[in-house]
Design a protein around this motif. Sequence first.
Motif, PDB file in Angstrom:
ATOM      1  N   THR B 138       0.913  -1.320   0.061  1.00  0.00           N
ATOM      2  CA  THR B 138      -0.021  -0.005  -0.151  1.00  0.00           C
ATOM      3  C   THR B 138       0.919   1.166   0.046  1.00  0.00           C
ATOM      4  O   THR B 138       2.098   1.135   0.254  1.00  0.00           O
ATOM      5  CB  THR B 138      -0.862   0.021   1.380  1.00  0.00           C
ATOM      6  N   ALA B 139       0.390   2.360  -0.431  1.00  0.00           N
ATOM      7  CA  ALA B 139       1.158   3.638  -0.445  1.00  0.00           C
ATOM      8  C   ALA B 139       1.523   4.064   0.997  1.00  0.00           C
ATOM      9  O   ALA B 139       2.421   4.426   1.355  1.00  0.00           O
ATOM     10  CB  ALA B 139       0.232   4.710  -1.106  1.00  0.00           C
ATOM     11  N   LYS B 140       0.680   3.673   2.041  1.00  0.00           N
ATOM     12  CA  LYS B 140       1.028   4.084   3.330  1.00  0.00           C
ATOM     13  C   LYS B 140       1.981   3.325   3.786  1.00  0.00           C
ATOM     14  O   LYS B 140       3.179   3.906   4.476  1.00  0.00           O
ATOM     15  CB  LYS B 140      -0.382   3.793   4.152  1.00  0.00           C
ATOM     16  N   TYR B 141       2.058   2.038   3.328  1.00  0.00           N
ATOM     17  CA  TYR B 141       3.324   1.295   3.803  1.00  0.00           C
ATOM     18  C   TYR B 141       4.608   1.681   3.066  1.00  0.00           C
ATOM     19  O   TYR B 141       5.554   1.672   3.756  1.00  0.00           O
ATOM     20  CB  TYR B 141       2.962  -0.360   3.831  1.00  0.00           C
ATOM     21  N   LEU B 142       4.282   2.116   2.091  1.00  0.00           N
ATOM     22  CA  LEU B 142       5.567   2.621   1.266  1.00  0.00           C
ATOM     23  C   LEU B 142       6.012   3.806   1.834  1.00  0.00           C
ATOM     24  O   LEU B 142       7.269   3.739   2.016  1.00  0.00           O
ATOM     25  CB  LEU B 142       5.381   2.576  -0.209  1.00  0.00           C
ATOM     26  N   ASN B 143       5.413   4.677   2.026  1.00  0.00           N
ATOM     27  CA  ASN B 143       5.572   5.829   3.016  1.00  0.00           C
ATOM     28  C   ASN B 143       6.580   5.594   4.232  1.00  0.00           C
ATOM     29  O   ASN B 143       7.450   6.173   4.580  1.00  0.00           O
ATOM     30  CB  ASN B 143       4.628   6.659   3.234  1.00  0.00           C
ATOM     31  N   TYR B 144       5.813   4.539   4.859  1.00  0.00           N
ATOM     32  CA  TYR B 144       6.546   4.203   6.158  1.00  0.00           C
ATOM     33  C   TYR B 144       7.829   3.567   5.878  1.00  0.00           C
ATOM     34  O   TYR B 144       8.848   3.899   6.599  1.00  0.00           O
ATOM     35  CB  TYR B 144       5.633   3.198   6.780  1.00  0.00           C
ATOM     36  N   VAL B 145       7.889   2.597   4.869  1.00  0.00           N
ATOM     37  CA  VAL B 145       9.206   1.882   4.651  1.00  0.00           C
ATOM     38  C   VAL B 145      10.358   3.215   4.256  1.00  0.00           C
ATOM     39  O   VAL B 145      11.504   3.061   4.889  1.00  0.00           O
ATOM     40  CB  VAL B 145       9.249   1.193   3.447  1.00  0.00           C
ATOM     41  N   CYS B 146       9.847   4.101   3.491  1.00  0.00           N
ATOM     42  CA  CYS B 146      10.843   5.162   3.216  1.00  0.00           C
ATOM     43  C   CYS B 146      11.404   6.019   4.398  1.00  0.00           C
ATOM     44  O   CYS B 146      12.683   6.249   4.431  1.00  0.00           O
ATOM     45  CB  CYS B 146      10.248   5.989   2.026  1.00  0.00           C
ATOM     46  N   LYS B 147      10.527   6.124   5.295  1.00  0.00           N
ATOM     47  CA  LYS B 147      10.621   7.108   6.491  1.00  0.00           C
ATOM     48  C   LYS B 147      11.732   6.376   7.258  1.00  0.00           C
ATOM     49  O   LYS B 147      12.616   6.903   7.841  1.00  0.00           O
ATOM     50  CB  LYS B 147       9.312   7.371   7.232  1.00  0.00           C
ATOM     51  N   GLN B 148      11.323   4.985   7.467  1.00  0.00           N
ATOM     52  CA  GLN B 148      12.240   4.193   8.232  1.00  0.00           C
ATOM     53  C   GLN B 148      13.783   4.157   7.834  1.00  0.00           C
ATOM     54  O   GLN B 148      14.699   4.303   8.542  1.00  0.00           O
ATOM     55  CB  GLN B 148      11.902   2.870   8.318  1.00  0.00           C
ATOM     56  N   ASN B 149      13.862   4.158   6.276  1.00  0.00           N
ATOM     57  CA  ASN B 149      15.117   3.946   5.902  1.00  0.00           C
ATOM     58  C   ASN B 149      15.909   5.291   5.599  1.00  0.00           C
ATOM     59  O   ASN B 149      17.153   5.432   5.487  1.00  0.00           O
ATOM     60  CB  ASN B 149      14.978   3.361   4.366  1.00  0.00           C
ATOM     61  N   SER B 150      15.230   6.474   5.442  1.00  0.00           N
ATOM     62  CA  SER B 150      15.975   7.573   4.891  1.00  0.00           C
ATOM     63  C   SER B 150      15.332   8.831   5.566  1.00  0.00           C
ATOM     64  O   SER B 150      15.851  10.205   5.432  1.00  0.00           O
ATOM     65  CB  SER B 150      15.643   7.723   3.441  1.00  0.00           C
ATOM     66  N   ALA B 151      14.358   8.754   6.424  1.00  0.00           N
ATOM     67  CA  ALA B 151      13.800   9.658   7.129  1.00  0.00           C
ATOM     68  C   ALA B 151      13.071  10.744   6.423  1.00  0.00           C
ATOM     69  O   ALA B 151      12.687  11.954   6.585  1.00  0.00           O
ATOM     70  CB  ALA B 151      14.905  10.620   7.879  1.00  0.00           C
ATOM     71  N   VAL B 152      12.746  10.307   5.101  1.00  0.00           N
ATOM     72  CA  VAL B 152      12.068  11.063   4.067  1.00  0.00           C
ATOM     73  C   VAL B 152      10.841  10.306   3.375  1.00  0.00           C
ATOM     74  O   VAL B 152      11.247   8.989   3.253  1.00  0.00           O
ATOM     75  CB  VAL B 152      13.109  11.337   2.876  1.00  0.00           C
TER      76      VAL B 152
END
Lengths: 66, 212
Positions: B138-152
């Motif tokens: 999901t888009a929400k999970y993708l945002n979460y993954v990116c935030k975890q990996n790069s703070a963005v």
Amino acid sequence: MNKEDKDRIILLKVLGGVPLPDDFLYRYHTHIYCHRGSIDFVFNDKPYTCKAGGLVFFLRTASWQI
Amino acid sequence: MADLTFSKKVNATVLLVERDFLDENIPDQSWSIDALLHSRDNPVLHLTEKKDKHRVLLNFHLLHGKFSDTEHRFYHETLKLQMQVFLLEMWHTFANEFERHKRTIESGTLYERFMQLVHQHCMKEREVRFYANKLNITAKYLNYVCKQNSAVTASEWIQRYVRETIILLLQVKNLNISGIADEMEFSSRSFFTRYVKKLIGMTPREFRNRLG
């Protein structure tokens, strides 16, 4: 070829601490091949080291000016 | 870029090419964008093959040699062609590395695969949903993954790539603004203008005027 054109392409051999032209980052796309030793720099807030056999390239974009 | 320092025992060959001259002689815009985006994240390329090192250095010398050969009857024509050959040779060297990197990423983490997808599709795809669908999340999970990996977030990453792409295209003065809007599949030029204004704080026309 006018005076400005004479600096259009510059090929340099760097041995030790010879500096690059002050405006190289702003005016030029820069390519550096490291034969020996190392080159340290910070790019987009990240530190990098280029060792012997490495090629560094800074492709200048206008976004760096904004 | 800052703090460029050479070690005391460094031996390096430096080639500086004036930006405007190089940009005027780009043989392929699509490759140029790929090279720019890749180099922004990977400014150091380790040349493992002897032939690559040879090609790069030969390429430096051929370009500089052609530039210095001012008595040549077809000086400007041959220099322009040599500039194009230089870029094709560099992209060839870069492409080998890029493809090795891509193969590694294909089996990499969700975050790495997302970054690769953005790199490939940012010209035309600006919605997080597109990338989430490609990754079957999901888009929400993708945002979460990116935030975890790069703070963005994913949407911020997409915006960064799109911004860089638009700036690069606007710098090529022989591409007209409507053509860029069409190429990037914006619904209209006016929408493109508003989008760019929001992204970089000025309209495409104002940006071009600033470049001079």
